[in-house]
Each structure stands twice: as structure tokens, then as C-alpha cells.
Design a protein around this motif. Sequence first.
Motif, PDB file in Angstrom:
ATOM      1  N   SER A  18      31.502  80.833 -43.275  1.00 16.98           N
ATOM      2  CA  SER A  18      30.534  80.641 -44.363  1.00 16.98           C
ATOM      3  C   SER A  18      30.123  79.196 -44.588  1.00 16.98           C
ATOM      4  CB  SER A  18      31.104  81.213 -45.660  1.00 16.98           C
ATOM      5  OG  SER A  18      32.244  80.484 -46.076  1.00 16.98           O
ATOM      6  N   VAL A  19      31.020  78.255 -44.356  1.00 15.94           N
ATOM      7  CA  VAL A  19      30.709  76.863 -44.709  1.00 15.94           C
ATOM      8  C   VAL A  19      29.542  76.292 -43.900  1.00 15.94           C
ATOM      9  CG1 VAL A  19      31.603  74.517 -44.725  1.00 15.94           C
ATOM     10  CG2 VAL A  19      32.976  76.368 -45.670  1.00 15.94           C
ATOM     11  N   PRO A  20      29.505  76.396 -42.559  1.00 18.83           N
ATOM     12  CA  PRO A  20      28.329  75.892 -41.823  1.00 18.83           C
ATOM     13  C   PRO A  20      27.040  76.588 -42.238  1.00 18.83           C
ATOM     14  CG  PRO A  20      30.164  76.285 -40.330  1.00 18.83           C
ATOM     15  CD  PRO A  20      30.538  76.903 -41.635  1.00 18.83           C
ATOM     16  N   ALA A  21      27.115  77.871 -42.525  1.00 14.47           N
ATOM     17  CA  ALA A  21      25.924  78.602 -42.959  1.00 14.47           C
ATOM     18  C   ALA A  21      25.398  78.042 -44.273  1.00 14.47           C
ATOM     19  CB  ALA A  21      26.256  80.091 -43.109  1.00 14.47           C
ATOM     20  N   GLY A  22      26.304  77.655 -45.158  1.00 14.80           N
ATOM     21  CA  GLY A  22      25.890  77.116 -46.446  1.00 14.80           C
ATOM     22  C   GLY A  22      25.146  75.804 -46.324  1.00 14.80           C
ATOM     23  N   TRP A  23      25.703  74.875 -45.567  1.00 22.18           N
ATOM     24  CA  TRP A  23      25.035  73.581 -45.376  1.00 22.18           C
ATOM     25  C   TRP A  23      23.678  73.769 -44.708  1.00 22.18           C
ATOM     26  CZ3 TRP A  23      30.201  71.502 -43.078  1.00 22.18           C
ATOM     27  CH2 TRP A  23      31.056  71.129 -44.123  1.00 22.18           C
ATOM     28  N   THR A  24      23.616  74.680 -43.736  1.00 22.96           N
ATOM     29  CA  THR A  24      22.370  74.939 -43.025  1.00 22.96           C
ATOM     30  C   THR A  24      21.310  75.509 -43.955  1.00 22.96           C
ATOM     31  OG1 THR A  24      23.493  75.306 -40.910  1.00 22.96           O
ATOM     32  CG2 THR A  24      21.328  76.309 -41.179  1.00 22.96           C
ATOM     33  N   PRO A  28      22.954  69.288 -40.542  1.00 21.29           N
ATOM     34  CA  PRO A  28      21.732  70.077 -40.419  1.00 21.29           C
ATOM     35  C   PRO A  28      20.503  69.239 -40.090  1.00 21.29           C
ATOM     36  CG  PRO A  28      22.381  69.896 -42.724  1.00 21.29           C
ATOM     37  CD  PRO A  28      23.498  69.319 -41.919  1.00 21.29           C
ATOM     38  N   GLU A  29      20.544  67.949 -40.384  1.00 27.60           N
ATOM     39  CA  GLU A  29      19.397  67.091 -40.083  1.00 27.60           C
ATOM     40  C   GLU A  29      19.270  66.798 -38.589  1.00 27.60           C
ATOM     41  OE1 GLU A  29      18.899  64.393 -44.151  1.00 27.60           O
ATOM     42  OE2 GLU A  29      20.035  63.594 -42.455  1.00 27.60           O
ATOM     43  N   LEU A  30      20.385  66.682 -37.892  1.00 23.71           N
ATOM     44  CA  LEU A  30      20.376  66.186 -36.513  1.00 23.71           C
ATOM     45  C   LEU A  30      20.197  67.266 -35.461  1.00 23.71           C
ATOM     46  CD1 LEU A  30      23.173  63.445 -36.690  1.00 23.71           C
ATOM     47  CD2 LEU A  30      20.699  63.164 -36.867  1.00 23.71           C
ATOM     48  N   PHE A  31      20.104  68.544 -35.866  1.00 18.57           N
ATOM     49  CA  PHE A  31      19.958  69.624 -34.890  1.00 18.57           C
ATOM     50  C   PHE A  31      18.750  70.487 -35.236  1.00 18.57           C
ATOM     51  CE2 PHE A  31      24.506  68.621 -34.963  1.00 18.57           C
ATOM     52  CZ  PHE A  31      24.723  68.341 -33.621  1.00 18.57           C
ATOM     53  N   ALA A  32      18.091  70.994 -34.210  1.00 20.86           N
ATOM     54  CA  ALA A  32      16.944  71.870 -34.396  1.00 20.86           C
ATOM     55  C   ALA A  32      17.393  73.233 -34.933  1.00 20.86           C
ATOM     56  CB  ALA A  32      16.203  72.051 -33.073  1.00 20.86           C
ATOM     57  N   THR A  33      16.474  73.938 -35.543  1.00 20.84           N
ATOM     58  CA  THR A  33      16.791  75.199 -36.221  1.00 20.84           C
ATOM     59  C   THR A  33      17.480  76.233 -35.335  1.00 20.84           C
ATOM     60  OG1 THR A  33      14.886  74.841 -37.671  1.00 20.84           O
ATOM     61  CG2 THR A  33      15.817  77.061 -37.614  1.00 20.84           C
ATOM     62  N   PRO A  34      17.072  76.433 -34.066  1.00 20.61           N
ATOM     63  CA  PRO A  34      17.673  77.511 -33.275  1.00 20.61           C
ATOM     64  C   PRO A  34      19.168  77.373 -33.039  1.00 20.61           C
ATOM     65  CG  PRO A  34      15.613  76.805 -32.284  1.00 20.61           C
ATOM     66  CD  PRO A  34      15.942  75.805 -33.353  1.00 20.61           C
ATOM     67  N   TYR A  35      19.705  76.155 -33.120  1.00 20.56           N
ATOM     68  CA  TYR A  35      21.147  75.997 -32.922  1.00 20.56           C
ATOM     69  C   TYR A  35      21.771  75.091 -33.973  1.00 20.56           C
ATOM     70  CZ  TYR A  35      18.486  73.039 -29.619  1.00 20.56           C
ATOM     71  OH  TYR A  35      17.522  72.257 -29.024  1.00 20.56           O
ATOM     72  N   ARG A  36      21.158  75.053 -35.152  1.00 21.36           N
ATOM     73  CA  ARG A  36      21.664  74.191 -36.234  1.00 21.36           C
ATOM     74  C   ARG A  36      23.038  74.648 -36.722  1.00 21.36           C
ATOM     75  NH1 ARG A  36      17.145  73.689 -39.576  1.00 21.36           N
ATOM     76  NH2 ARG A  36      16.686  71.740 -38.465  1.00 21.36           N
ATOM     77  N   ALA A  37      23.187  75.922 -37.037  1.00 24.41           N
ATOM     78  CA  ALA A  37      24.472  76.420 -37.541  1.00 24.41           C
ATOM     79  C   ALA A  37      25.515  76.475 -36.431  1.00 24.41           C
ATOM     80  CB  ALA A  37      24.293  77.807 -38.167  1.00 24.41           C
ATOM     81  N   GLY A  38      25.087  76.828 -35.210  1.00 27.08           N
ATOM     82  CA  GLY A  38      26.028  76.881 -34.092  1.00 27.08           C
ATOM     83  C   GLY A  38      26.638  75.521 -33.801  1.00 27.08           C
ATOM     84  N   ALA A  39      25.803  74.470 -33.867  1.00 23.93           N
ATOM     85  CA  ALA A  39      26.311  73.114 -33.648  1.00 23.93           C
ATOM     86  C   ALA A  39      27.331  72.741 -34.713  1.00 23.93           C
ATOM     87  CB  ALA A  39      25.154  72.121 -33.651  1.00 23.93           C
ATOM     88  N   LEU A  51      26.599  83.199 -34.774  1.00 23.54           N
ATOM     89  CA  LEU A  51      26.099  84.431 -35.391  1.00 23.54           C
ATOM     90  C   LEU A  51      25.034  84.120 -36.437  1.00 23.54           C
ATOM     91  CD1 LEU A  51      29.369  86.530 -35.896  1.00 23.54           C
ATOM     92  CD2 LEU A  51      27.549  86.933 -34.230  1.00 23.54           C
ATOM     93  N   CYS A  52      25.226  83.019 -37.152  1.00 24.51           N
ATOM     94  CA  CYS A  52      24.269  82.591 -38.161  1.00 24.51           C
ATOM     95  C   CYS A  52      22.924  82.238 -37.532  1.00 24.51           C
ATOM     96  CB  CYS A  52      24.843  81.400 -38.924  1.00 24.51           C
ATOM     97  SG  CYS A  52      23.849  80.825 -40.303  1.00 24.51           S
ATOM     98  N   ASP A  53      22.957  81.615 -36.360  1.00 22.79           N
ATOM     99  CA  ASP A  53      21.718  81.264 -35.665  1.00 22.79           C
ATOM    100  C   ASP A  53      21.054  82.485 -35.036  1.00 22.79           C
ATOM    101  OD1 ASP A  53      21.647  78.557 -36.229  1.00 22.79           O
ATOM    102  OD2 ASP A  53      22.860  78.014 -34.493  1.00 22.79           O
ATOM    103  N   LYS A  54      21.835  83.442 -34.592  1.00 25.36           N
ATOM    104  CA  LYS A  54      21.282  84.616 -33.929  1.00 25.36           C
ATOM    105  C   LYS A  54      20.754  85.653 -34.918  1.00 25.36           C
ATOM    106  CE  LYS A  54      22.253  88.330 -30.629  1.00 25.36           C
ATOM    107  NZ  LYS A  54      20.934  88.168 -29.983  1.00 25.36           N
ATOM    108  N   TYR A  55      21.529  85.972 -35.932  1.00 26.76           N
ATOM    109  CA  TYR A  55      21.187  87.068 -36.835  1.00 26.76           C
ATOM    110  C   TYR A  55      20.680  86.609 -38.202  1.00 26.76           C
ATOM    111  CZ  TYR A  55      23.613  89.885 -33.375  1.00 26.76           C
ATOM    112  OH  TYR A  55      24.002  90.492 -32.208  1.00 26.76           O
ATOM    113  N   GLY A  56      20.749  85.323 -38.482  1.00 25.95           N
ATOM    114  CA  GLY A  56      20.212  84.817 -39.730  1.00 25.95           C
ATOM    115  C   GLY A  56      21.270  84.303 -40.681  1.00 25.95           C
ATOM    116  N   ARG A  57      20.833  83.443 -41.595  1.00 26.89           N
ATOM    117  CA  ARG A  57      21.754  82.858 -42.572  1.00 26.89           C
ATOM    118  C   ARG A  57      22.252  83.936 -43.528  1.00 26.89           C
ATOM    119  NH1 ARG A  57      20.586  79.709 -38.590  1.00 26.89           N
ATOM    120  NH2 ARG A  57      19.398  77.811 -39.002  1.00 26.89           N
TER     121      ARG A  57
END
Length: 453
Positions: A122-128, A345-356, A75-81
Amino acid sequence: MNVGNHKRLTGWKATAAVSMSNYIDSGSIIAIATSLGFWGAKYFPGDDGTVAGLLAAFSSNAFGAAIGALIGGPLCDKYGRKFIYTYDLLLYALGGLLVTFTLNLPMLFIGFVVIGLAVGASVPAGWTYIAEFAPPDRRGRHVGATQLAWSFGPFIGFGLAAALSPLGLLGSRIIFAHLVVIALVTWWIRQGLDESKAWQDSKGGRGAKAPSMWTAFRGLFSRRANITALLFLAAIYTFWNQAASQNGIFLPTILGHMGWGTLASDLFSMLTWGIVIIATAVYMLLVDRVSYRWHFFIGGVLAIASWAVLVFGPSTAAATAFGYALLWGLSSGPSAQAFYSVWSPELFATPYRAGAQGIVFFVVRLASGLISLVFPVILAQQNGLLKDGLILIGFLLASTLIGTIWAPKTQGKPLEEIEIERYGEIVSTRAIDAELHDELVSATDTSTTSTKE
């Protein structure tokens, strides 16, 4: 959701606002850990550890957070942080209120689950979010602030538990109530956060339609670089977190088996987390300067040594407990979780950073939930601490070896440069100027495509 005018948050103010997710995450775990005995006496007397294990397993310590991350990451990747920040803490506050005013075991259970779902989202969204706006040469320090906030949760939680222990169950209700207040205040402050520019660019700027979650997941698993990163991160974090989660939620139980009273246990745990805070502050100063690999290795060795002292030291000696507290506290600065929060967050591209990150966090907390079901049962057996301790030492050894051998060389690099190194291109090309894209590609050695450097 429009809640009025808010002062725009940037820099360290934004980092602080985002980091509070970690405080209420760890704060809820400690609130559960210090209150299980009081809840049990009131709502499930005579429990052999099964009900307590279930409550711990479905809380923010495990299954609840696991499911929340699996849902919240995509959801974070689709609708925003910022989408996550609009709703997650309201959900947390609802769960906290259910626990604060609980009248029975089902109500308590539901409250724990709701808190866990909110924490997981919330936690993955925060790191991202922090990684996407922090300066590359200080990214580790900014992300490390989430670890510092996480450390204050148990420190303050155990302190409140010690101060309020004479009140019994009422004291536990007050601790959860304070988390509700902090969640609501943080939610209000966060309305001043801007949306992540990296996320806006990856979907084509404001107003553009983001790809579906299915498309994002398909893109995530279609690239070898993503799969290797998922396996690497899941391994180091999952193995380490088995020891960390048991330390967090069952440390009072362990100390009880060593003959410590409730008040002494809470004060001792508070001391332990005071050491963690100091170690984390040192980690923040060093993480962008010292080699990732050797920094991670030192943390892993200290963690193994701490559990070895606890398991093999004299079971009733104060030196055993204090030796464990010192070593575990020092190891928690450069811990697997600290490096995971930087590397993920460093190892994944922006479109699926939070999802990963949501997927990995799901795996980690799911594993914690499973072990939480059996840990208190084994601990209650003869030589239970020895049995559990040996298993956890094995997990820590595996995490240390994997993280040290395959530590990525991403330190101090812009996220775009890391993306080029790992994928051979910038995956989020929608809004990136073509000339800048070509310049980044030509300036970067694209031969390195795996996490092992």
C-alpha cells in the motif's frame, strides 16, 4: 469489488484517505516494538534476542513489507492504483486479527508477516496516487501528509502502550485491535476514490489493456535515467532508514539499557514523536518553497547530531535522552523518507512509477530486516549501543551527502514536464494529445536527463 455508493473523494479528503496507509504502517511497527516483551514472556521466554529479532525482521518493519512492496508496486502499475486500495487493507485486517487473537508463536509470526505484506503493497501506491493528482506547486505538501500520518502512528501507539501497560499482553492485543478497526474503516472510505487519471491515460484510457509486469520492468531497466534514479533513491533511503527503523522498533530496548522503565520509556517515546509531528507540519509548509537540496541537508545534519548525542552522551543522563529526542524529532520533518516520498514519484514515468518505488522500498526494508536480526544481539553486548550507534551514524552521513549532492531540481514542476526533462519525451504517450505532447517538448529544456542538476 462493489461495496455500495460512496461519496467521491477529491483534494485533501483523498489525500487524507490515502495517507492512512502510513498511519497503520508505523502504528504496526510501534505495536510490535511495545509488545515484544509481553509476547516473549508468554510465548518465547528466555529469548536472547534472536526470536525478537526474527519477529521484527519479518514484520512491517522489514522483510514482510519488502516483499509486499515488490509485489504490490508492479500490480499497482498494471491494474491501477485503486486496485491496491480494494484489497490491501483487508489483508492488513486479517493479519491484525491473527495477532490480536494469537494463541502461539507460529500464529503470531504469520500475523506479523501478513501485516507486513499489506503495508508493503500500500505505501508505494499511496505516494504514487497523491503525486499524480496533487497540484505541482503543492505536491510536496500533499505527499508530506503521508509523513504526518506516519508520525501520528508512533505518537498514538506509544500513548496507548503507556495507558494500557498495566494490562500487560491484553493491552498489546487491544492496540493491534484498534489498528484493525482503523484499517477496515479506511478501506470503506477509500472506495470513494477515483482511479488515477494519469494511470488511465498512460494505458490508453478506461478499458484498455495494461502492459504486462514483465514489459513494465523491462521498460524500467532499459533507460539510464531510471537506473540512476533507482540507485540514488535506494542509497539515500536505505542508509537513512537503518537508523530510523532501529529508532522505531528498538528505542524501548535502548532506553531500557539506559535504565528507563517500561512506562517511562513509552511516555518518552510519545514525546519524541510529538516533536516529529510538529517538525513534519513545518516541513509540509516549507517543502514546496525551500530548496530541496538545503532542506534535505538540514534534516540530515540534525539526524547525525541526534545519534552522536545518544552514543557519546552520558549513558544514564536524562539530558542525553532528551537531547536525542529533540534533535531526531526535528530531523524527521525534512528526513530522507520525506524527500524520498516526494522524489520517487517525480523521477519515474507513469507506466512504472509504482513498480520503481516497490523495488526501492523492497531494498530499504530488506536492509532493515537484515540489521534487525543483529541489532538486538549487538545491543545486548558490552558497549553495544556505542557499536550500533557508530554504524548508524555512518549510514546517516552517507545518506546526507548523497542526497545533498544529487538532489533533483523537480520542485514545483508538473510531472509531464519532469518526464520530458528526464527522458526527452513523454513515455506515456498512448492517450496524450500529440499537439500537447509537442508543445511540452518544445517548451522544456531536454538537456537535463539525470537526477543531478
